[in-house]
Design an enzyme around this catalytic site. Structure first.
Site, PDB file in Angstrom:
ATOM      1  N   HIS A 729       4.108  21.277 -43.160  1.00 13.67           N
ATOM      2  CA  HIS A 729       4.980  21.839 -42.064  1.00 13.67           C
ATOM      3  C   HIS A 729       6.349  21.798 -43.267  1.00 13.67           C
ATOM      4  O   HIS A 729       6.759  20.202 -43.314  1.00 13.67           O
ATOM      5  CB  HIS A 729       5.511  21.052 -40.810  1.00 13.67           C
ATOM      6  CG  HIS A 729       6.493  21.871 -40.093  1.00 13.67           C
ATOM      7  ND1 HIS A 729       7.617  21.832 -40.511  1.00 13.67           N
ATOM      8  CD2 HIS A 729       5.843  22.351 -38.455  1.00 13.67           C
ATOM      9  CE1 HIS A 729       8.154  22.883 -39.013  1.00 13.67           C
ATOM     10  NE2 HIS A 729       6.752  23.125 -38.211  1.00 13.67           N
ATOM     11  N   ARG A 752      15.295  25.951 -36.376  1.00 14.89           N
ATOM     12  CA  ARG A 752      15.034  27.460 -37.993  1.00 14.89           C
ATOM     13  C   ARG A 752      15.737  28.446 -36.734  1.00 14.89           C
ATOM     14  O   ARG A 752      16.113  29.628 -37.166  1.00 14.89           O
ATOM     15  CB  ARG A 752      14.466  27.264 -38.977  1.00 14.89           C
ATOM     16  CG  ARG A 752      14.763  26.234 -40.314  1.00 14.89           C
ATOM     17  CD  ARG A 752      13.666  26.048 -41.504  1.00 14.89           C
ATOM     18  NE  ARG A 752      12.033  25.614 -40.565  1.00 14.89           N
ATOM     19  CZ  ARG A 752      10.738  26.239 -40.675  1.00 14.89           C
ATOM     20  NH1 ARG A 752      10.889  27.119 -42.002  1.00 14.89           N
ATOM     21  NH2 ARG A 752      10.185  25.718 -39.602  1.00 14.89           N
TER      22      ARG A 752
END
Ligand code: FAD
Length: 1231
Positions: A729, A752
């Site tokens: 990740h 994000r």
């Protein structure tokens, strides 16, 4: 009559053994709430309606409620008429139909609702539903009968006026008057519609020779399709594209009115329980207030064609016959059986709160013309009228939460004309739709064929009970208390096992409790409620695409997909986890990741934690005595036994306790659910062994994720797959207070996704933040500096910066958790403060942010390729937040090789076929396994995998002790036992087995049960589809000693016979019936092979086409023996073309491994270029050179293929002097 109402037609499956249900007698209100039942009825638009509702018991309360109901209902009925009646000249629809091409019409809210749904249905039914056929109908009417034309253009239709007058006469008070007037209305309508249909039929509508429509009709079809209308993007305006285009919204508008009536009666008239029935289409709210039970509807069986004919006769013959001398006779909607005839029911439906049911039947308006009976149903695709006959679809009932949907789809399905086409039309409306179909019933008179909605992959509770009936209580040990473990434990207990769950940590939960994004599922109630269209093929495509480069097993992915909705519903409906919010994660083509809504303070609810807490509570409260949970009890070893043949059987585990004691625990079966190895970083650990490049990389996993299950099973020879496929990740939070901690909190994707940007230590952007996880992670590793603080020097990291807009988009309460609770974000008042934190040049940072703002403006960032900018960011921003993030090991895709029953596979490289067998009594599920996600796991698929395969493994483990050793052997000597078995998996076989073939495997009832079949014996497979019983005969390709499974090879095209349609339809979990049939019955005993007590040493096999299937089993069994002879088994295999040769790869493998014992020769009728083996048909000379010659006593020749092939082979063998006892023909065996 016990039912609350009758629908012209909806539970029954298949034509075989269809029994008409009896409608229960009224129970006199026992169990009711004590409330009274009010009734308001009348006639509107020439159709009777009945509204039943809850009210107080005394007369005053009843009258007060009636007044409110009447007011509210009348308003809706008025709106319906003013909006949708084509017989009212100034109704909205009449005015719209009179518009010219290009005229825009701003629709009223009711019309908008109806038109928008109509547009959706036209598209999704691919034109089977089309309300634009009005011009086609009207043309005939107006062009052929001026009188009718006048009648149509009259301001108010007389029948409507009469009906209007009766509006106020609701309840029993006006009943007599209403009755009288109803007769007049029906008469008026009758007159008009008969003329109308006569005109239609006179014009040869739909009855040109050869079933073609007339030229006039053909020309009109152009203006009678939905393409002639355009809806504005916001859905408010409708425009005609042709002057002639017109809409006929009657049916769907009636549905709208029924939905609306039910709504206003609850919301405006204050009713709780409501039953609205308008001409047999029904919607309910609440329950029957008198009985306290759900509202019920009896579905009436349609009249027979004969009964309709009799009715026509009664209407037309005799001097008092009401329709005497008419060329066209109409039998109305109000068809009731003649006196003495019995009214039959097809089903009794219990309607859930909010359910609607609508029915369309071919008998609603029947027109007898020139001795033939026509239905009013017009097929929009063919522009033909349906003719009444016994085999055609006669009635369709649809249940949905929307009466509009139910009505439109019932009509559209009826118009398809036959049961199969009707089912195919309706099936896609089960999912991906705001108001999906929850049930349907299709009826054709002959048989009768009665087909109810069947969800492939679903076994009924009763079928499951029967399947598990002979299972003895087993002790199942589950190792690991994450989601996979909990699912396995609950399912095993539900199947009757006594379960011990061993967890090494002080609390159950594992990584499952850390999950934040949610669990995937397509076709779920939540998707339906939120109107998300999603499909099996999209889910599967997404999963395969993401997994490319690794192993994504066809059958595991299909199982995951088929069972995804039931997994979500299991958590939601069985345990009450509110999986009501959806998101669309990267790599998914629809919103399908389910999580819980925020709590009452707007704070996010961590979904993994909620699921695990719920299941823990359930296990403690509901499963006491059935599931024992031992924590701080790490399992250290799988105890097993190995037999002389090297077969391993797990018999229990060794585990320790918190005092350091060691215990042996016996088990009938063990399920490994120990999770992944993302935290197994030690030297010699799994991560270092398979991905040494990840040394020192932090992880989002807990310390317990050390791959214990993988290690313990590997010690027993378990096969591993994709161990090097590890998902990083990109954004694990570095906690500045504890930077060296290997376990990181996950910075969720949504950060994000809300517009956070990533910066290196110079204050520059270096990647498209929304690129794939793998790309972003690699960019941080390549382009960023290591994290250094004091003496600590960690792996590369990036700064994660969020402006105010991004923070808001992400959700301030959630952000607060990471910032204020965990201290993972810094507050920065200005960009200068950000630069100070990063330690970079402020001007560089400003330039970076201004470039970002410009890129957003332009729509593309040239430097990184970013094209989606979720929120704004510039150097002028204030109130920013900043965190440190670093790529972290998140998930390990690889692990134990399992099959679709959750059995752990052992690697046996020297085996003849397949190379695998399972380790007996050992199961696994969840992250400890591999084969589902391949190279990359999609977000949300892991929790799903835990539930789906946890449940499967738990149940199969529970069936380990079965009373009967052989599933298909007749119980009492009778050879007539059909066994209901569930489909385990479907495997693509094209490469290995031949063209258009797939292998289907069924679970035998017990996971250690044998089929009970002899080598060469075949089975019958039977099931229902579209009201037909479909049957096929197959030679198993699994061996008699294979445990718990029966596999068959099927062609998936017309050459596979009619059953292939059923095999295509079913999914893992579907139930079919299997029966042991006849066949060769070769007896493979330790002392030798026997056929009719004659000892056989050599076998000659003659196979034609699909007749190869039993040969495979015979060859494998023969070669498995230690006493097989040199050149002892020879095969001649004939087929038409190369694509028809099945199992070639297997045959070649067998020949390569046993060149001295097995020979085979293929013969093709139409060989391809480059073919080097036999050409034509099998001839005597082929048998001489490739089988055996001359005949000898210890040989047997077996032939299998099409009957004509076998008969020619028999003659050829006779010609060669083979005695009849020396060969066996499947086709000639009539036992
Ligand atoms: C931070 C984070 C967020 C995630 N978010 C999502 C998400 O939103 N959606 C999604 O689908 N997936 C998500 N995943 C992945 C997913 O949570 C896990 O892959 C999945 O839950 C694994 O479940 P499991 O039952 O196989 O293992 P786990 O839940 O890890 O449970 C394994 C259990 O076995 C125990 N155990 C291990 N060894 C032994 C032993 N020898 N003896 C006894 N017990 C033992 C462990 O202590 C642990 O309790 C996320 C993962 C992480 C780390």
């Amino acid at each position: 009559m016990g039912a609350d109402g009758q629908s012209k037609a909806s539970r029954v499956v298949g034509s075989v053994g269809f029994e008409r249900p009896t409608v229960p007698a009224d129970d006199g209100g026992a169990g009711g709430s004590g409330a009274g039942l009010g009734v308001y009825d009348g006639v509107r638009c020439a159709m009777p309606f009945v509204i039943k509702f809850d009210c107080g018991e005394d007369e005053a309360a009843r009258q007060a409620a009636l007044a409110k109901v009447r007011d509210a209902a009348d308003k809706v009925l008025d709106v319906c008429q003013e909006t949708f009646s084509r017989f009212v000249h100034d109704s909205e629809i009449s005015k719209f139909n009179a518009l010219k091409a290009g005229d825009k019409h701003v629709m009223s809210p009711p019309m908008r609702a109806v038109v928008q749904l109509a547009a959706l249905l036209v598209e999704r039914s691919r034109g089977a539903f089309d309300p634009a056929v009005a011009p086609l109908l009207e043309h005939y009417q107006t062009a052929s009968n001026l009188k009718q034309k006048r009648m149509l253009s009259r301001k108010h239709d007389s029948a409507e006026e009469v009906a209007d007058d009766q509006r106020g006469a609701g309840g029993s008070a006006g009943a007599a008057a209403a009755e009288e007037t109803k007769g007049e209305i029906v008469e008026a309508i009758e007159r008009r519609t008969v003329q109308f249909w006569r005109a239609l039929l006179d014009r040869g509508f739909g009855h040109q020779p050869g079933g073609k429509v007339s030229r006039a009709v053909d020309a009109l079809r152009e203006f009678s399709t939905w393409d002639c209308f355009e809806i504005s993007e916001d859905g408010s305006t409708l425009t005609k594209l042709h002057d002639e285009a017109k809409l006929e919204l009657n049916g769907i508008a009636k549905g709208w009115a029924i939905d609306e009536l039910a709504r206003v009666l609850v919301e405006e008239a204050g009713r709780r329980d409501v039953f609205v029935d308008w001409a047999g289409d029904i919607k309910v709210r609440g329950r029957n207030p008198v009985s306290g039970k759900p509202w019920t509807v009896a579905v009436v069986e349609p009249p027979t064609v004969r009964a309709v004919e009799d009715r026509v006769k009664a209407l037309t013959t005799g001097k008092d016959a009401p329709q005497r001398n008419r060329a066209v006779v109409r039998v109305g909607l109000d068809f009731e059986p003649a006196p003495g005839e019995q009214k039959n029911y097809l089903a009794l439906l219990e309607l859930r709160d909010g359910a609607a049911v609508a029915t369309s039947g071919d008998y609603e308006q029947v027109y007898a013309y020139n001795g033939r009976l026509f239905s009013h149903v017009l097929n929009p695709k063919t522009a033909m009228l349906q003719q009444l006959d016994d085999t055609a679809l006669a009635q369709v009932t649809v249940v949905s939460s929307s009466c509009m949907v139910a009505d439109a789809l019932a009509t559209a399905a009826l118009a398809t004309g036959d049961v199969r086409a009707g089912r195919a039309m309706l099936d896609p409306f089960r999912t991906g739709f705001r108001e999906p179909i929850s049930d349907f019933l299709l009826y054709a008179r002959e048989g009768p064929r009665v087909v109810r909605l069947t969800v492939p992959g679903v076994e009924s509770k009763q079928e499951r009970r029967q399947r598990l009936a002979d299972t003895e209580k087993a002790h199942v040990i589950v190792v690991g208390g994450g989601l996979a473990g909990m699912s396995a434990a609950i399912e095993a207990a539900d199947a009757g096992a006594s379960v011990t769950l061993l967890e090494k940590e002080p609390k159950t939960g594992g990584n499952s409790a850390k999950a934040t994004s949610g669990i995937n599922g397509w076709g779920t109630e939540t998707q339906a409620r939120l109107g998300v269209a999603d499909e099996e093929r999209l889910f599967e495509r997404d999963t395969f695409r993401s997994g490319k480069g690794g192993h994504t097993s066809d059958s595991l992915v299909r199982t995951l997909s088929t069972k995804s909705a039931s997994a979500v519903h299991w958590l939601k409906n069985r345990f009450g986890v509110p999986l009501t919010v959806l998101s669309q994660l990267g790599g998914h083509s629809a919103k399908r990741t389910h999580r819980a809504p925020p709590d009452e303070h707007g704070r996010p609810v961590p979904i993994g934690f909620l699921i695990m807490k719920t299941l823990r509570d359930v296990v403690e409260t509901e499963y006491g005595g059935r599931i024992t949970v031992l924590t701080e009890a790490p399992v250290t070893k799988l105890r097993h036994q190995t037999d002389q043949g090297g077969v391993k059987t797990v018999v229990g585990v060794t585990h320790s306790d918190k005092q350091g004691g060691s215990h042996d625990l016996d088990a009938d079966a063990v399920v490994l659910t120990t999770g992944g190895f993302g935290c197994d970083q030690s030297d010699g650990g799994l991560l270092m062994k398979h991905r040494p490049d990840l040394k020192g990389t932090p992880t989002t996993n807990g310390a317990f994720a050390s791959g214990d299950g993988v290690k313990m099973a590997t010690a027993l020879g378990a096969n591993l797959i994709d161990m090097d496929k590890v998902q990083l990740h990109p954004t694990g939070f570095i906690d500045p207070k504890d930077p060296g901690n290997a376990t990181k909190f996950l910075a969720p994707e949504a950060i994000r996704g809300s517009g956070a940007v990533l910066l290196n230590s110079k204050g520059e952007r270096f990647v498209n933040e929304l690129d794939l996880r793998s790309v972003v992670a690699a960019a941080i590793q390549d382009k960023c500096s290591p994290y250094e603080k004091g003496d600590y020097c960690g792996p590369p990291f990036a700064w994660c910066l969020m402006a105010k807009e991004a923070q808001e988009l992400f959700g301030l309460p959630t952000l607060g958790f990471y910032k204020d609770r965990l201290g993972l974000f810094e507050d920065c008042a200005t960009v200068a403060d950000v630069a100070a934190f990063i330690g970079c040049d402020p001007d560089t940072l400003r330039a970076t942010l201004d470039a970002y703002a410009a890129a957003k403006q332009r729509g593309v960032c040239v430097k990184t390729g970013k094209m989606v900018f979720p929120s704004a960011l510039s150097s002028a921003d204030t109130g920013l937040v900043l965190a440190r993030v670093t790529p972290s090991v998140h998930y390990t895709m690889g692990g134990l090789d399992i099959n679709a029953a959750g059995e752990v596979q052992e690697l046996l490289p020297n085996r003849i076929v397949g190379g695998h067998r399972h380790i007996r009594r050992l199961f696994a599920a969840g992250e400890v396994t591999g084969g589902v996600h391949g190279n990359n796991r999609l977000g949300g698929n892991s929790l799903l995998e835990c539930v789906v395969f946890g449940r499967i493994a738990g149940e199969r483990a529970a069936t380990i002790k079965h009373r009967n050793t052989a599933c298909l052997l007749p119980e009492h000597g009778a050879n007539d036992a059909w066994r209901a078995v569930t489909m385990r998996e479907i495997r693509n076989t094209d490469e290995t087995y031949g063209k258009n073939t797939r292998e289907i495997r069924f679970n035998l009832h017990g996971s250690l049960q044998f089929s009970g079949l002899a080598v060469g014996q075949y089975v019958g497979v039977r099931g229902e589809l579209d009201g037909e019983t479909l049957m096929g005969f197959f030679s198993p390709i699994t061996r008699p000693e294979d445990e718990g499974v029966l596999g068959i090879l099927c062609r998936f095209d017309e050459k596979g016979g009619p059953i292939y349609r059923l095999l295509e339809f079913i999914r893992p979990g579907s139930v079919l019936h299997i029966k042991a049939m006849g066949g060769l019955k070769l007896n493979f005993r330790p002392e030798g092979i026997f056929y009719n007590e004659r000892r056989i040493k050599r076998l000659g096999l003659l196979a034609g086409g699909t007749g190869i299937a039993p040969m495979i089993q015979i060859i494998r069994e023969y070669l498995h023996r230690t006493d097989c002879q040199r050149n002892g088994i020879n095969l001649l295999y004939a087929a038409d073309q190369e694509g028809d040769l099945a199992f070639m790869k297997i045959l070649e493998d067998l020949r390569d491994k046993h060149p001295d014992h097995f020979r085979f020769y293929a013969i093709l009728n139409r060989p391809p270029l480059g073919w080097t083996e036999g050409v034509g048909f099998i001839k005597a000379k082929n048998i001489r050179s490739h089988i055996f010659f001359p005949p000898e006593d210890d040989q047997l020749i077996v032939m299998c293929g099409p009957p004509v092939f076998e008969s020619i082979m028999c003659k050829t063998l006779q010609g060669l002097g083979f005695p009849e006892t020396s060969y066996y023909s499947y086709a000639a065996d009539t036992d």
